[in-house]
Write an enzyme that holds these catalytic residues in place. Sequence first.
Site, PDB file in Angstrom:
ATOM      1  CB  CYS A 115      -1.088   0.162   0.896  1.00 42.83           C
ATOM      2  SG  CYS A 115      -1.618   1.688   1.348  1.00 42.83           S
ATOM      3  CG  HIS A 141      -3.962   4.661   2.679  1.00 49.13           C
ATOM      4  ND1 HIS A 141      -3.310   4.556   3.292  1.00 49.13           N
ATOM      5  CD2 HIS A 141      -3.820   6.433   2.818  1.00 49.13           C
ATOM      6  CE1 HIS A 141      -2.458   5.026   4.286  1.00 49.13           C
ATOM      7  NE2 HIS A 141      -2.734   6.302   3.979  1.00 49.13           N
ATOM      8  CE  LYS A 168      -4.859   8.007  11.750  1.00 48.78           C
ATOM      9  NZ  LYS A 168      -3.924   7.334  10.555  1.00 48.78           N
ATOM     10  CB  CYS A 225      -5.040  -0.006   2.162  1.00 49.33           C
ATOM     11  SG  CYS A 225      -4.564   0.808   3.593  1.00 49.33           S
TER      12      CYS A 225
HETATM   13  N1  MSP Z   1       6.718   9.189   7.530  1.00 48.70           N
HETATM   14  C1  MSP Z   1       5.225   8.006   9.100  1.00 48.70           C
HETATM   15  C2  MSP Z   1       6.844   7.448   9.954  1.00 48.70           C
HETATM   16  C3  MSP Z   1       8.124   7.574  10.286  1.00 48.70           C
HETATM   17  S1  MSP Z   1       8.887   8.006  11.776  1.00 48.70           S
HETATM   18  C4  MSP Z   1       9.863   7.138  11.371  1.00 48.70           C
HETATM   19  C5  MSP Z   1       4.328   8.642   8.875  1.00 48.70           C
HETATM   20  N2  MSP Z   1       4.236  10.238   8.914  1.00 48.70           N
HETATM   21  S2  MSP Z   1       3.075  10.329   8.510  1.00 48.70           S
HETATM   22  O1  MSP Z   1       2.859  11.758   7.587  1.00 48.70           O
HETATM   23  O2  MSP Z   1       1.744   9.619   8.439  1.00 48.70           O
HETATM   24  O3  MSP Z   1       2.686  10.608  10.132  1.00 48.70           O
HETATM   25  C6  MSP Z   1       1.975  10.078  11.088  1.00 48.70           C
HETATM   26  C7  MSP Z   1       1.588  10.115  12.372  1.00 48.70           C
HETATM   27  O4  MSP Z   1       0.792  11.254  12.164  1.00 48.70           O
HETATM   28  C8  MSP Z   1       1.481   8.893  12.753  1.00 48.70           C
HETATM   29  O5  MSP Z   1       2.167   8.247  14.604  1.00 48.70           O
HETATM   30  C9  MSP Z   1      -0.170   9.099  12.883  1.00 48.70           C
HETATM   31  O6  MSP Z   1      -0.490   8.128  13.803  1.00 48.70           O
HETATM   32  C10 MSP Z   1      -0.356  10.522  13.211  1.00 48.70           C
HETATM   33  N3  MSP Z   1      -1.560  10.932  12.446  1.00 48.70           N
HETATM   34  C11 MSP Z   1      -2.365  10.436  11.168  1.00 48.70           C
HETATM   35  N4  MSP Z   1      -3.284  11.005  11.727  1.00 48.70           N
HETATM   36  C12 MSP Z   1      -3.797  10.868  12.966  1.00 48.70           C
HETATM   37  C13 MSP Z   1      -4.909  11.648  13.772  1.00 48.70           C
HETATM   38  N5  MSP Z   1      -6.063  12.105  13.118  1.00 48.70           N
HETATM   39  N6  MSP Z   1      -4.879  11.399  15.204  1.00 48.70           N
HETATM   40  C14 MSP Z   1      -3.681  11.421  15.508  1.00 48.70           C
HETATM   41  N7  MSP Z   1      -2.577  10.979  15.020  1.00 48.70           N
HETATM   42  C15 MSP Z   1      -2.480  11.051  13.788  1.00 48.70           C
HETATM   43  O7  MSP Z   1       3.608   7.794   9.158  1.00 48.70           O
END
Ligand code: MSP
Length: 530
Positions: A130, A159, A308, A156
């Site tokens: 994904c 997503h 979410k 997925c």
């Molecule tokens: N790039 C990876 C992380 C790599 S760390 C070595 C990634 N990035 S992300 O931009 O997708 O950001 C993910 C982070 O944002 C995660 O911790 C995820 O849980 C958080 N969140 C995304 N949507 C969220 C909510 N609605 N609420 C809280 N946190 C959320 O994954």
Amino acid sequence: MASGDSFFITTPIFYVNDVPHIGHAYTEVAADVLARWHRQAGDDTWLLTGTDEHGEKVLRTATANNTTPKRWADQLVESAWKPLLQTVDIANDDYIRTTDERHEKGVAAFIRQLYDDGHIYEGLYEGYYCVGCEEYKTRDELVETETGDYAGQLVCAIHSRPVEILKEKNYFFRMSDFQQQLLDLYESQPDFVQPESVRNEIIQFVKQGLEDLSISRSSFDWGIPVPWDPTHVIYVWFDALLNYVTAVGYGDPTRRDEFLRRWPATHLVGKDIARFHAVIWPAMLMAAGLSVPKQVFGHGWLLVGGEKMSKSKLTGIAPQQITEVFGSDAFRYYFLRAISFGQDGSFSWEDLSARYQAELANGFGNLASRVIAMVTRYCDGSVPAPGDYLDADLAIQRTVAIAAVAADAAIERLAIHEAIAAIWTIVDDLNGYITEQQPWVLAKDPAQAARLGTVLYTATEGLRALAVLLSPVIPKATTKLWDALGAETGLGALTAQPIRAAGEWGQLPVGSAITPLEGLFPRIEEPVPA
Ligand code: MSP
């Protein structure tokens, strides 16, 4: 922990395919509160954040926008991700980009060592991927949709978009070798993964058996080249996880001492990416002979309408939408107070606005302005000397002492909401105390001058403790309060106040010159957007 210990705290590094939303800001704020608390406790603190810039997802976004991934990343980092830190008032010590030379060198050194030590082999990957998650998927992690644009396809579950089917020659990391060592780690260090719900899920997952992990891709080239085979780039998660060590000097012989001093870290991550941090990452570190992280804490999700919150589902809220109306302090306070750290929490403008009004404006803000105004009016603008303390005054002293100890213990467990609730007992008790003691009545009777001094000293000294304890959470408002209390002259800068001594009574010097305090949390005309 003892004062002076290393406290290294990290946020995930965020993908630059899009701009930040309040879910990203939430982790930043939580990490920043912990870092500010530990700095004020005298710990050797380091807060790291940054951006994850390689991989197919960023490449595709850049291509769709007719630019190169590096240019795309440069532009988003400068226009959106670094400004986020100002928006929610983050005092980070470092910002790492996975396109930094220091990172790319460290990653190359790390993977080379694992290859030389026999932890990596070449094989064929056949399966699902994904791009939204940047994750290899098993069949049971996918769902078959019956309706909509992708009817009949495997999508997925996160997503709701179709997955890719990959068949490539890849390099694999022998992660399966570490299954038992990981289970032993979860057993011997129960707080390695927290909260309990996430820990249980991780243990279950690892007990089912670990497969080796594909760690390279050859169908595109936006990534760090595999040092011995530049026709491959390193899998984006393998690259990204290493930011936590490359930022503090791993792979750079001239920064060896720094690395040894800072590592290991406490990682704050959303629970959806806990598996990468609590399974793959420690296995990588074990293979390299490095210490595993101190802790991986998987916080909950911000929910909007019960789901979410996410940009891809069009429920994303930009942090500025909130800070422009309520300010950064209110943003910080609200998300950390209203949601138990570790659990999901629903966001609503009504709830934010109600808490702003009741807790920040009426509870804390009014308390501060009333006390300052009374000292100005009744005591010629200087902190009065206390007379004899009566039971009611001693009760406030006890509240302050207990709150300070409880808050520090809660922070140690990353129970940030509990820490704030503990500190708020001071706000509530002081408000009750002032209502009961009626300083405005005492002020009318010259025979009560000593009693008035005691009451107003108790109130201002209570505010002193509140400023110190709340400074990690609402740094702007507490700095204004500190200035109004005239505390800087006698005690020094607010951020230099030892937080573990905040509950010790009698620190605010008698005679400190009080200055007027504007409303810390002013009334908001239109708190809920139309
Ligand atoms: N790039 C990876 C992380 C790599 S760390 C070595 C990634 N990035 S992300 O931009 O997708 O950001 C993910 C982070 O944002 C995660 O911790 C995820 O849980 C958080 N969140 C995304 N949507 C969220 C909510 N609605 N609420 C809280 N946190 C959320 O994954």
